[in-house]
Design a protein around this motif. Structure first.
Motif, PDB file in Angstrom:
ATOM      1  N   VAL A  90      56.262  50.179  40.773  1.00 13.22           N
ATOM      2  CA  VAL A  90      57.453  49.539  40.195  1.00 13.22           C
ATOM      3  C   VAL A  90      58.520  50.623  40.003  1.00 13.22           C
ATOM      4  O   VAL A  90      58.204  51.743  39.599  1.00 13.22           O
ATOM      5  N   PRO A  91      59.773  50.307  40.321  1.00 11.17           N
ATOM      6  CA  PRO A  91      60.815  51.330  40.183  1.00 11.17           C
ATOM      7  C   PRO A  91      61.009  51.729  38.722  1.00 11.17           C
ATOM      8  O   PRO A  91      61.139  50.874  37.858  1.00 11.17           O
ATOM      9  N   LEU A  92      61.010  53.037  38.476  1.00 13.51           N
ATOM     10  CA  LEU A  92      61.218  53.546  37.113  1.00 13.51           C
ATOM     11  C   LEU A  92      62.628  53.194  36.652  1.00 13.51           C
ATOM     12  O   LEU A  92      63.585  53.324  37.415  1.00 13.51           O
ATOM     13  N   ASN A  93      62.746  52.726  35.427  1.00 17.18           N
ATOM     14  CA  ASN A  93      64.069  52.540  34.821  1.00 17.18           C
ATOM     15  C   ASN A  93      63.969  52.892  33.331  1.00 17.18           C
ATOM     16  O   ASN A  93      62.899  53.244  32.840  1.00 17.18           O
ATOM     17  N   GLN A  94      65.102  52.788  32.648  1.00 20.03           N
ATOM     18  CA  GLN A  94      65.158  53.228  31.256  1.00 20.03           C
ATOM     19  C   GLN A  94      64.240  52.398  30.357  1.00 20.03           C
ATOM     20  O   GLN A  94      63.664  52.909  29.404  1.00 20.03           O
ATOM     21  N   GLU A  95      64.105  51.119  30.700  1.00 20.05           N
ATOM     22  CA  GLU A  95      63.256  50.230  29.900  1.00 20.05           C
ATOM     23  C   GLU A  95      61.787  50.676  29.986  1.00 20.05           C
ATOM     24  O   GLU A  95      61.082  50.733  28.977  1.00 20.05           O
ATOM     25  N   GLU A 166      74.201  56.197  25.445  1.00 15.64           N
ATOM     26  CA  GLU A 166      74.208  56.724  26.818  1.00 15.64           C
ATOM     27  C   GLU A 166      74.004  55.627  27.861  1.00 15.64           C
ATOM     28  O   GLU A 166      73.627  54.506  27.542  1.00 15.64           O
ATOM     29  N   SER A 167      74.206  56.012  29.118  1.00 13.78           N
ATOM     30  CA  SER A 167      74.045  55.079  30.231  1.00 13.78           C
ATOM     31  C   SER A 167      72.688  54.394  30.171  1.00 13.78           C
ATOM     32  O   SER A 167      71.683  55.018  29.845  1.00 13.78           O
ATOM     33  N   PHE A 168      72.671  53.093  30.462  1.00 18.42           N
ATOM     34  CA  PHE A 168      71.470  52.249  30.560  1.00 18.42           C
ATOM     35  C   PHE A 168      70.902  51.821  29.217  1.00 18.42           C
ATOM     36  O   PHE A 168      70.121  50.892  29.161  1.00 18.42           O
ATOM     37  N   SER A 169      71.263  52.508  28.110  1.00 18.52           N
ATOM     38  CA  SER A 169      70.617  52.159  26.852  1.00 18.52           C
ATOM     39  C   SER A 169      70.975  50.734  26.457  1.00 18.52           C
ATOM     40  O   SER A 169      70.182  50.040  25.856  1.00 18.52           O
ATOM     41  N   ASN A 170      72.187  50.270  26.813  1.00 22.50           N
ATOM     42  CA  ASN A 170      72.527  48.873  26.541  1.00 22.50           C
ATOM     43  C   ASN A 170      72.585  48.083  27.847  1.00 22.50           C
ATOM     44  O   ASN A 170      73.200  47.040  27.920  1.00 22.50           O
ATOM     45  N   GLY A 171      71.997  48.641  28.894  1.00 22.80           N
ATOM     46  CA  GLY A 171      71.992  47.963  30.188  1.00 22.80           C
ATOM     47  C   GLY A 171      73.242  48.231  31.008  1.00 22.80           C
ATOM     48  O   GLY A 171      73.368  47.749  32.119  1.00 22.80           O
ATOM     49  N   LEU A 172      74.186  49.017  30.465  1.00 21.93           N
ATOM     50  CA  LEU A 172      75.434  49.329  31.186  1.00 21.93           C
ATOM     51  C   LEU A 172      75.548  50.834  31.411  1.00 21.93           C
ATOM     52  O   LEU A 172      74.862  51.617  30.772  1.00 21.93           O
ATOM     53  N   LEU A 173      76.450  51.216  32.301  1.00 21.62           N
ATOM     54  CA  LEU A 173      76.734  52.642  32.474  1.00 21.62           C
ATOM     55  C   LEU A 173      77.637  53.111  31.345  1.00 21.62           C
ATOM     56  O   LEU A 173      78.402  52.324  30.770  1.00 21.62           O
ATOM     57  N   GLU A 174      77.572  54.387  31.068  1.00 20.67           N
ATOM     58  CA  GLU A 174      78.358  54.927  29.964  1.00 20.67           C
ATOM     59  C   GLU A 174      79.845  54.997  30.329  1.00 20.67           C
ATOM     60  O   GLU A 174      80.196  55.167  31.498  1.00 20.67           O
ATOM     61  N   ARG A 216      80.387  50.160  39.966  1.00 21.41           N
ATOM     62  CA  ARG A 216      79.360  51.008  40.580  1.00 21.41           C
ATOM     63  C   ARG A 216      77.990  50.369  40.698  1.00 21.41           C
ATOM     64  O   ARG A 216      77.251  50.657  41.619  1.00 21.41           O
ATOM     65  N   ARG A 217      77.637  49.550  39.702  1.00 19.51           N
ATOM     66  CA  ARG A 217      76.290  48.963  39.681  1.00 19.51           C
ATOM     67  C   ARG A 217      76.368  47.518  39.209  1.00 19.51           C
ATOM     68  O   ARG A 217      75.809  47.158  38.174  1.00 19.51           O
ATOM     69  N   PRO A 218      77.069  46.641  39.995  1.00 19.80           N
ATOM     70  CA  PRO A 218      77.282  45.269  39.532  1.00 19.80           C
ATOM     71  C   PRO A 218      75.980  44.528  39.207  1.00 19.80           C
ATOM     72  O   PRO A 218      75.960  43.656  38.333  1.00 19.80           O
ATOM     73  N   GLU A 219      74.889  44.904  39.886  1.00 23.46           N
ATOM     74  CA  GLU A 219      73.612  44.196  39.642  1.00 23.46           C
ATOM     75  C   GLU A 219      73.104  44.406  38.213  1.00 23.46           C
ATOM     76  O   GLU A 219      72.326  43.604  37.696  1.00 23.46           O
ATOM     77  N   LEU A 220      73.565  45.475  37.546  1.00 27.13           N
ATOM     78  CA  LEU A 220      73.131  45.714  36.160  1.00 27.13           C
ATOM     79  C   LEU A 220      73.737  44.685  35.212  1.00 27.13           C
ATOM     80  O   LEU A 220      73.145  44.326  34.205  1.00 27.13           O
ATOM     81  N   ILE A 221      74.934  44.201  35.526  1.00 31.55           N
ATOM     82  CA  ILE A 221      75.603  43.220  34.663  1.00 31.55           C
ATOM     83  C   ILE A 221      74.790  41.934  34.642  1.00 31.55           C
ATOM     84  O   ILE A 221      74.517  41.385  33.592  1.00 31.55           O
ATOM     85  N   GLY A 222      74.337  41.490  35.808  1.00 30.47           N
ATOM     86  CA  GLY A 222      73.503  40.282  35.885  1.00 30.47           C
ATOM     87  C   GLY A 222      72.257  40.433  35.051  1.00 30.47           C
ATOM     88  O   GLY A 222      71.883  39.550  34.295  1.00 30.47           O
ATOM     89  N   ARG A 223      71.633  41.609  35.179  1.00 33.25           N
ATOM     90  CA  ARG A 223      70.382  41.865  34.461  1.00 33.25           C
ATOM     91  C   ARG A 223      70.605  41.818  32.961  1.00 33.25           C
ATOM     92  O   ARG A 223      69.828  41.287  32.210  1.00 33.25           O
ATOM     93  N   GLN A 224      71.747  42.378  32.528  1.00 31.47           N
ATOM     94  CA  GLN A 224      72.044  42.451  31.102  1.00 31.47           C
ATOM     95  C   GLN A 224      72.209  41.050  30.529  1.00 31.47           C
ATOM     96  O   GLN A 224      71.669  40.718  29.495  1.00 31.47           O
TER      97      GLN A 224
END
Ligand code: ADE
Length: 230
Positions: A90-95, A166-174, A216-224
């Motif tokens: 599974v791809p590593l991510n902040q979660e 920081e970046s990813f902590s709320n699902g968004l880039l900083e 830069r990472r539109p797919e993160l918005i959907g996930r959030q």
């Protein structure tokens, strides 16, 4: 946290463990890292840890017996999590890093060669990839996981606040950040940041964070928003 690494290249870890935040976490007793040489569990006098695949084909595979015996030797209880690092994981991510940072003991198995005997998979709890590219082995991924997890262990970083923003902590880039000077070769710091108006600054940062993520990472918005719905 106890972080055990099973590898055939133990020297790979020597320098990284002596640097910066990881070193401090170890010195402060917040992290203990132990590197185990899988060769020590090999059965023959040549200390063989790889072999050719049944059915033929290119490359060598990591043998099952030394690897699983190393896992057995290092596992100390059912609370341990054994992780195999592999591009198939599974791809590593902040979660995931955050979840792992709450555990007491991680055992990370570094794959090598062109792959591992499939039966090794029966003895691990989780498989993690650090991205869709192929490295020569699992040593760098084991360090990437160690670094992403260590900085989230409570007490390791001075400021909890910087982790929260920081970046990813709320699902968004900083949002973009600036420090002195206010004008560098005509590139000026946005005036809102000099205004002293904390409400406006906070609003600007949220907008910029959204904007940057969208660009830069539109797919993160959907996930959030999916996370919020849940
Ligand atoms: N081993 C080789 N490549 C890898 C990757 N991208 N992630 C995890 N382990 C690996």
């Amino acid at each position: 946290m106890k972080y055990d690494v099973l590898t055939i290249f133990p020297e790979f870890f020597e320098s990284p463990l002596k640097q910066g935040i990881i070193r401090r976490a170890i010195e402060n007793g917040l992290l203990e890292v132990e590197i185990h040489n899988i060769r020590d569990y090999a059965h023959d006098r040549h200390k063989t840890t790889d072999d050719s695949p049944y059915g033929g084909g290119a490359g060598m595979l990591m043998k099952v017996e030394p690897t699983v015996e190393a896992i057995d030797a290092v596992r100390s209880g059912s609370d341990d999590k054994v992780i195999l690092v592999t591009p198939q994981g599974v791809p590593l991510n902040q979660e995931i890093a955050r979840e792992l940072s709450g555990l007491k003991k991680l055992i990370v198995v570094c794959g090598r060669y062109e792959g591992v005997d499939e039966r090794i998979r029966d003895f691990v709890d989780m498989e993690i990839s650090i991205g869709d590219y192929v490295l020569m082995g699992g040593e760098t991924p084991a360090l990437v996981i160690l670094e992403s997890v260590t900085r989230l262990i409570s007490g390791v970083l001075g400021s909890q606040k910087s982790i929260e923003t920081e970046s990813f902590s709320n699902g968004l880039l900083e949002y973009p950040q600036y420090t002195r000077p206010g004008n560098f070769r005509g590139l000026k710091v946005p005036s809102v940041l000099l205004s002293g108006n904390h409400k406006e600054i906070e609003k600007w940062r949220q907008q910029e964070s959204q904007k940057r993520t969208l660009e830069r990472r539109p797919e993160l918005i959907g996930r959030q928003s999916k996370q919020k719905e849940l």
